[in-house]
Write an enzyme that holds these catalytic residues in place. Structure first.
Site, short mmCIF file in Angstrom:
data_model
loop_
_atom_site.label_atom_id
_atom_site.label_comp_id
_atom_site.label_asym_id
_atom_site.label_seq_id
_atom_site.Cartn_x
_atom_site.Cartn_y
_atom_site.Cartn_z
N ASP A 13 0.72 -1.06 -0.37
CA ASP A 13 0.17 -0.20 -0.42
C ASP A 13 0.73 1.74 -0.06
O ASP A 13 2.06 1.05 0.66
CB ASP A 13 -0.60 -0.30 1.24
N ASN A 61 -10.74 -2.53 -6.49
CA ASN A 61 -10.01 -1.74 -6.70
C ASN A 61 -10.35 -1.58 -8.60
O ASN A 61 -9.67 -0.52 -9.07
CB ASN A 61 -8.52 -2.86 -7.13
C1 FPP Z 1 -2.13 0.40 -4.01
O1 FPP Z 1 -1.45 1.19 -3.46
C2 FPP Z 1 -1.11 -0.95 -4.53
C3 FPP Z 1 -1.61 -1.70 -5.90
C4 FPP Z 1 -3.64 -1.40 -6.21
C5 FPP Z 1 -1.18 -1.57 -6.82
C6 FPP Z 1 -0.09 -2.13 -6.62
C7 FPP Z 1 0.92 -2.93 -7.74
C8 FPP Z 1 1.65 -2.67 -7.34
C9 FPP Z 1 2.55 -2.77 -6.55
C10 FPP Z 1 2.08 -2.81 -9.46
C11 FPP Z 1 3.23 -4.08 -9.58
C12 FPP Z 1 2.54 -5.61 -9.33
C13 FPP Z 1 3.00 -6.94 -9.66
C14 FPP Z 1 2.22 -7.39 -9.14
C15 FPP Z 1 4.26 -6.79 -11.39
P1 FPP Z 1 -2.21 2.69 -3.67
O2 FPP Z 1 -2.82 2.55 -4.78
O3 FPP Z 1 -3.61 2.49 -2.92
O4 FPP Z 1 -1.75 4.07 -2.83
P2 FPP Z 1 -2.81 4.82 -1.59
O5 FPP Z 1 -3.43 4.16 -0.75
O6 FPP Z 1 -1.06 5.71 -1.67
O7 FPP Z 1 -3.28 5.67 -2.75
#
Ligand code: FPP
Length: 236
Positions: A13, A61
């Site tokens: 996250d 998501n």
């Molecule tokens: C949460 O951060 C993260 C995600 C929804 C996506 C996770 C994906 C990756 C790390 C990309 C690569 C993955 C693979 C499997 C190669 P957020 O967007 O919720 O962050 P925030 O809470 O700060 O908005």
């Protein structure tokens, strides 16, 4: 590596907040998060951790903007086709957990291709949770169990927590350590069945900045915990 740390899970996250804090677009945070995952998967393998599960995209998501969802799906395809090559060469087997429906055809194809190219790897397993929900996984397992009970493939007396676990998306050992980066302190519908006795490490660091040193701190936290699994402490 001591025997009792077999399975580590990460809620990755804070990609969006990391990007904003750097004056970048949210999507740049996902790109950087991908690089971090690649580094951590190799590091975990080096430490002898046999199973690493990561939350790449939850069923919820899909509520994000179409632009962000499409960016993430394109990024995942890029990773599965190119960037995880090193991970594959290092003997890591990639598997997926989650529902297939709602995923684009090109995403499903890229997933299939990385499954195929790593299926004989046996150093360790990287379980990528994509279009995943923990409650959904339990519902899906229950439906499969219902079918097997109906067809006589499973007897009611045979159903217990171990046999139930075999009906989950992947046959994985219970999670020993859950790491959640990015300040929030919740489980967000992640691997609820597998998590029942997990030690939980919450980090304030946003995922893209969560490096090998931070990972090592989480591991050290795990070894300092006194795991009792519902038993009492043996003082003798
Ligand atoms: C949460 O951060 C993260 C995600 C929804 C996506 C996770 C994906 C990756 C790390 C990309 C690569 C993955 C693979 C499997 C190669 P957020 O967007 O919720 O962050 P925030 O809470 O700060 O908005």
């Amino acid at each position: 590596m001591k025997k009792d740390l077999l399975h580590v899970a990460i809620i990755m996250d804070g990609n969006g907040r990391w990007a904003t804090s750097q004056g970048l677009k949210r999507t740049d945070g996902h790109k950087e998060g991908g690089k971090t995952l690649e580094k951590l998967a190799l590091h975990a393998k080096k430490l002898g951790i046999k199973y690493l599960s990561v939350y790449a995209f939850s069923t919820d998501n899909f509520k994000r903007s179409e632009e962000e969802v499409n960016y993430l799906m394109d990024l995942l395809i890029y990773y599965f086709n190119h960037k995880l090559k090193k991970v594959c060469e290092e003997g890591i087997k990639v598997v997926f957990s989650g529902r297939k429906e709602n995923l684009r055809k090109d995403v499903l194809e890229a997933m299939q291709s990385i499954i195929e190219s790593t299926k004989n790897n046996n150093e360790c397993v990287l379980n990528i949770c994509l279009n995943y929900g923990g409650q959904e996984e339990i519902v899906d397992a229950s439906l499969k169990i219902y079918e097997d009970l109906k067809q006589g493939k499973l007897k009611k007396e045979e159903l217990n927590r171990e046999t139930f676990a075999k009906y989950l998306y992947q046959d994985l050992p219970p999670i020993d350590l859950l790491i959640r980066t990015g300040k929030e302190k919740r489980l967000s519908n992640f691997m609820l069945y597998q998590m029942s006795y997990a030690e939980i490490f919450f980090s304030d660091i946003y995922f893209p900045a969560f490096d090998e040193k931070a990972f090592d701190e989480a591991i050290a936290f795990f070894y300092n915990r006194d795991r009792r699994f519902g038993n009492v402490k043996n003082n003798n």
